[in-house]
Design a protein around this motif. Sequence first.
Motif, PDB file in Angstrom:
ATOM      1  N   GLU A 141       0.857  -1.190   0.000  1.00 52.22           N
ATOM      2  CA  GLU A 141       0.000   0.000   0.000  1.00 52.22           C
ATOM      3  C   GLU A 141       0.892   1.238   0.000  1.00 52.22           C
ATOM      4  O   GLU A 141       1.772   1.374   0.834  1.00 52.22           O
ATOM      5  CB  GLU A 141      -0.886  -0.015   1.252  1.00 52.22           C
ATOM      6  CG  GLU A 141      -1.989   0.980   1.237  1.00 52.22           C
ATOM      7  CD  GLU A 141      -2.999   0.754   0.133  1.00 52.22           C
ATOM      8  OE1 GLU A 141      -3.451   1.766  -0.421  1.00 52.22           O
ATOM      9  OE2 GLU A 141      -3.325  -0.399  -0.179  1.00 52.22           O
ATOM     10  N   HIS A 142       0.637   2.148  -0.930  1.00 52.56           N
ATOM     11  CA  HIS A 142       1.549   3.275  -1.085  1.00 52.56           C
ATOM     12  C   HIS A 142       0.921   4.630  -0.786  1.00 52.56           C
ATOM     13  O   HIS A 142       1.532   5.644  -1.070  1.00 52.56           O
ATOM     14  CB  HIS A 142       2.133   3.271  -2.499  1.00 52.56           C
ATOM     15  CG  HIS A 142       2.763   1.958  -2.847  1.00 52.56           C
ATOM     16  ND1 HIS A 142       3.940   1.537  -2.298  1.00 52.56           N
ATOM     17  CD2 HIS A 142       2.352   0.970  -3.651  1.00 52.56           C
ATOM     18  CE1 HIS A 142       4.247   0.344  -2.766  1.00 52.56           C
ATOM     19  NE2 HIS A 142       3.300  -0.030  -3.587  1.00 52.56           N
ATOM     20  N   ASP A 143      -0.272   4.649  -0.206  1.00 48.65           N
ATOM     21  CA  ASP A 143      -0.896   5.951   0.051  1.00 48.65           C
ATOM     22  C   ASP A 143      -1.002   6.287   1.535  1.00 48.65           C
ATOM     23  O   ASP A 143      -1.702   7.201   1.918  1.00 48.65           O
ATOM     24  CB  ASP A 143      -2.261   6.042  -0.639  1.00 48.65           C
ATOM     25  CG  ASP A 143      -3.332   5.233   0.068  1.00 48.65           C
ATOM     26  OD1 ASP A 143      -2.986   4.292   0.815  1.00 48.65           O
ATOM     27  OD2 ASP A 143      -4.523   5.537  -0.112  1.00 48.65           O
ATOM     28  N   VAL A 144      -0.300   5.547   2.383  1.00 48.41           N
ATOM     29  CA  VAL A 144      -0.307   5.851   3.814  1.00 48.41           C
ATOM     30  C   VAL A 144       0.487   7.140   4.033  1.00 48.41           C
ATOM     31  O   VAL A 144       1.574   7.312   3.495  1.00 48.41           O
ATOM     32  CB  VAL A 144       0.305   4.680   4.626  1.00 48.41           C
ATOM     33  CG1 VAL A 144       0.509   5.069   6.086  1.00 48.41           C
ATOM     34  CG2 VAL A 144      -0.579   3.447   4.524  1.00 48.41           C
ATOM     35  N   ASN A 145      -0.086   8.050   4.830  1.00 55.32           N
ATOM     36  CA  ASN A 145       0.557   9.342   5.087  1.00 55.32           C
ATOM     37  C   ASN A 145       1.259   9.406   6.442  1.00 55.32           C
ATOM     38  O   ASN A 145       2.101  10.274   6.659  1.00 55.32           O
ATOM     39  CB  ASN A 145      -0.463  10.472   5.034  1.00 55.32           C
ATOM     40  CG  ASN A 145      -1.165  10.538   3.704  1.00 55.32           C
ATOM     41  OD1 ASN A 145      -2.345  10.212   3.606  1.00 55.32           O
ATOM     42  ND2 ASN A 145      -0.450  10.927   2.663  1.00 55.32           N
ATOM     43  N   LEU A 146       0.863   8.504   7.376  1.00 54.09           N
ATOM     44  CA  LEU A 146       1.443   8.535   8.715  1.00 54.09           C
ATOM     45  C   LEU A 146       1.185   7.196   9.387  1.00 54.09           C
ATOM     46  O   LEU A 146       0.156   6.563   9.139  1.00 54.09           O
ATOM     47  CB  LEU A 146       0.814   9.663   9.533  1.00 54.09           C
ATOM     48  CG  LEU A 146       1.305   9.864  10.961  1.00 54.09           C
ATOM     49  CD1 LEU A 146       1.542  11.344  11.240  1.00 54.09           C
ATOM     50  CD2 LEU A 146       0.346   9.287  11.984  1.00 54.09           C
ATOM     51  N   ILE A 147       2.123   6.783  10.240  1.00 59.13           N
ATOM     52  CA  ILE A 147       1.959   5.572  11.044  1.00 59.13           C
ATOM     53  C   ILE A 147       1.786   5.998  12.494  1.00 59.13           C
ATOM     54  O   ILE A 147       2.595   6.765  13.027  1.00 59.13           O
ATOM     55  CB  ILE A 147       3.188   4.647  10.918  1.00 59.13           C
ATOM     56  CG1 ILE A 147       3.398   4.233   9.469  1.00 59.13           C
ATOM     57  CG2 ILE A 147       3.033   3.423  11.825  1.00 59.13           C
ATOM     58  CD1 ILE A 147       4.745   3.584   9.195  1.00 59.13           C
ATOM     59  N   LEU A 148       0.728   5.505  13.133  1.00 60.03           N
ATOM     60  CA  LEU A 148       0.484   5.719  14.560  1.00 60.03           C
ATOM     61  C   LEU A 148       0.621   4.349  15.208  1.00 60.03           C
ATOM     62  O   LEU A 148      -0.207   3.468  14.975  1.00 60.03           O
ATOM     63  CB  LEU A 148      -0.919   6.298  14.781  1.00 60.03           C
ATOM     64  CG  LEU A 148      -1.378   6.448  16.234  1.00 60.03           C
ATOM     65  CD1 LEU A 148      -0.456   7.381  17.009  1.00 60.03           C
ATOM     66  CD2 LEU A 148      -2.811   6.952  16.280  1.00 60.03           C
ATOM     67  N   THR A 149       1.687   4.148  15.969  1.00 61.16           N
ATOM     68  CA  THR A 149       1.959   2.821  16.509  1.00 61.16           C
ATOM     69  C   THR A 149       2.030   2.810  18.025  1.00 61.16           C
ATOM     70  O   THR A 149       2.549   3.740  18.646  1.00 61.16           O
ATOM     71  CB  THR A 149       3.267   2.236  15.918  1.00 61.16           C
ATOM     72  OG1 THR A 149       3.457   0.912  16.423  1.00 61.16           O
ATOM     73  CG2 THR A 149       4.486   3.078  16.258  1.00 61.16           C
ATOM     74  N   ASP A 150       1.511   1.739  18.583  1.00 59.50           N
ATOM     75  CA  ASP A 150       1.681   1.458  19.997  1.00 59.50           C
ATOM     76  C   ASP A 150       3.154   1.145  20.238  1.00 59.50           C
ATOM     77  O   ASP A 150       3.866   0.730  19.323  1.00 59.50           O
ATOM     78  CB  ASP A 150       0.809   0.244  20.356  1.00 59.50           C
ATOM     79  CG  ASP A 150       0.869  -0.127  21.828  1.00 59.50           C
ATOM     80  OD1 ASP A 150       1.135   0.755  22.662  1.00 59.50           O
ATOM     81  OD2 ASP A 150       0.631  -1.307  22.140  1.00 59.50           O
ATOM     82  N   TYR A 151       3.617   1.324  21.463  1.00 56.57           N
ATOM     83  CA  TYR A 151       4.995   0.963  21.776  1.00 56.57           C
ATOM     84  C   TYR A 151       5.093  -0.499  22.213  1.00 56.57           C
ATOM     85  O   TYR A 151       5.886  -1.252  21.672  1.00 56.57           O
ATOM     86  CB  TYR A 151       5.576   1.876  22.871  1.00 56.57           C
ATOM     87  CG  TYR A 151       7.013   1.508  23.161  1.00 56.57           C
ATOM     88  CD1 TYR A 151       8.041   2.074  22.416  1.00 56.57           C
ATOM     89  CD2 TYR A 151       7.344   0.565  24.133  1.00 56.57           C
ATOM     90  CE1 TYR A 151       9.360   1.716  22.630  1.00 56.57           C
ATOM     91  CE2 TYR A 151       8.657   0.197  24.352  1.00 56.57           C
ATOM     92  CZ  TYR A 151       9.658   0.768  23.598  1.00 56.57           C
ATOM     93  OH  TYR A 151      10.958   0.392  23.809  1.00 56.57           O
ATOM     94  N   CYS A 152       4.283  -0.893  23.182  1.00 56.11           N
ATOM     95  CA  CYS A 152       4.392  -2.237  23.775  1.00 56.11           C
ATOM     96  C   CYS A 152       3.539  -3.246  23.016  1.00 56.11           C
ATOM     97  O   CYS A 152       2.314  -3.232  23.117  1.00 56.11           O
ATOM     98  CB  CYS A 152       3.947  -2.214  25.234  1.00 56.11           C
ATOM     99  SG  CYS A 152       5.024  -1.261  26.294  1.00 56.11           S
ATOM    100  N   MET A 153       4.215  -4.089  22.234  1.00 54.36           N
ATOM    101  CA  MET A 153       3.536  -5.157  21.496  1.00 54.36           C
ATOM    102  C   MET A 153       4.430  -6.389  21.526  1.00 54.36           C
ATOM    103  O   MET A 153       5.647  -6.264  21.638  1.00 54.36           O
ATOM    104  CB  MET A 153       3.265  -4.736  20.049  1.00 54.36           C
ATOM    105  CG  MET A 153       2.281  -3.586  19.919  1.00 54.36           C
ATOM    106  SD  MET A 153       2.032  -3.058  18.220  1.00 54.36           S
ATOM    107  CE  MET A 153       3.507  -2.071  17.945  1.00 54.36           C
ATOM    108  N   PRO A 154       3.834  -7.580  21.426  1.00 55.68           N
ATOM    109  CA  PRO A 154       4.669  -8.783  21.405  1.00 55.68           C
ATOM    110  C   PRO A 154       5.481  -8.872  20.114  1.00 55.68           C
ATOM    111  O   PRO A 154       5.111  -8.301  19.096  1.00 55.68           O
ATOM    112  CB  PRO A 154       3.657  -9.927  21.498  1.00 55.68           C
ATOM    113  CG  PRO A 154       2.334  -9.340  21.200  1.00 55.68           C
ATOM    114  CD  PRO A 154       2.417  -7.867  21.385  1.00 55.68           C
TER     115      PRO A 154
END
Length: 127
Positions: A52-65
């Motif tokens: 996918e090439h139209d993502v403008n920003l990533i919002l990510t959690d910090y704590c993940m397995p």
Amino acid sequence: MEWATNDKSPHVLIVDDTPLDRLVASMVLKRFNIRVTTVEGPKQALEFLDTEHDVNLILTDYCMPDMTGYDLLMEVKESPKLKHLPVVVASSDDIPERIKMCLDGGAKEYIVKPIKDVHVPRILSYI
């Protein structure tokens, strides 16, 4: 994965292993006419970003397995194809060393969860 459908609005990829946190962030962003895709982990995010090439920003959690949000941030920043994408890290933990590490690693911001309406204008400013 969940998509909102409006091709003209910004597209944010939400990465979080907790369904409720994905839902809350998604609902908040959608109120601002932001297209949202949600995935439950960094590996799924990287697979999605590979196609996918139209993502403008990533919002990510910090704590993940398996991989943390910081690990995802490093993968994005080291990728010639993805390094232009702004990354915002979110966590329920307010740990100064972690915040500094994420910001020094290239995160645009570190937000203490939950994501609220007041955070959205700042998140949008990075797009």
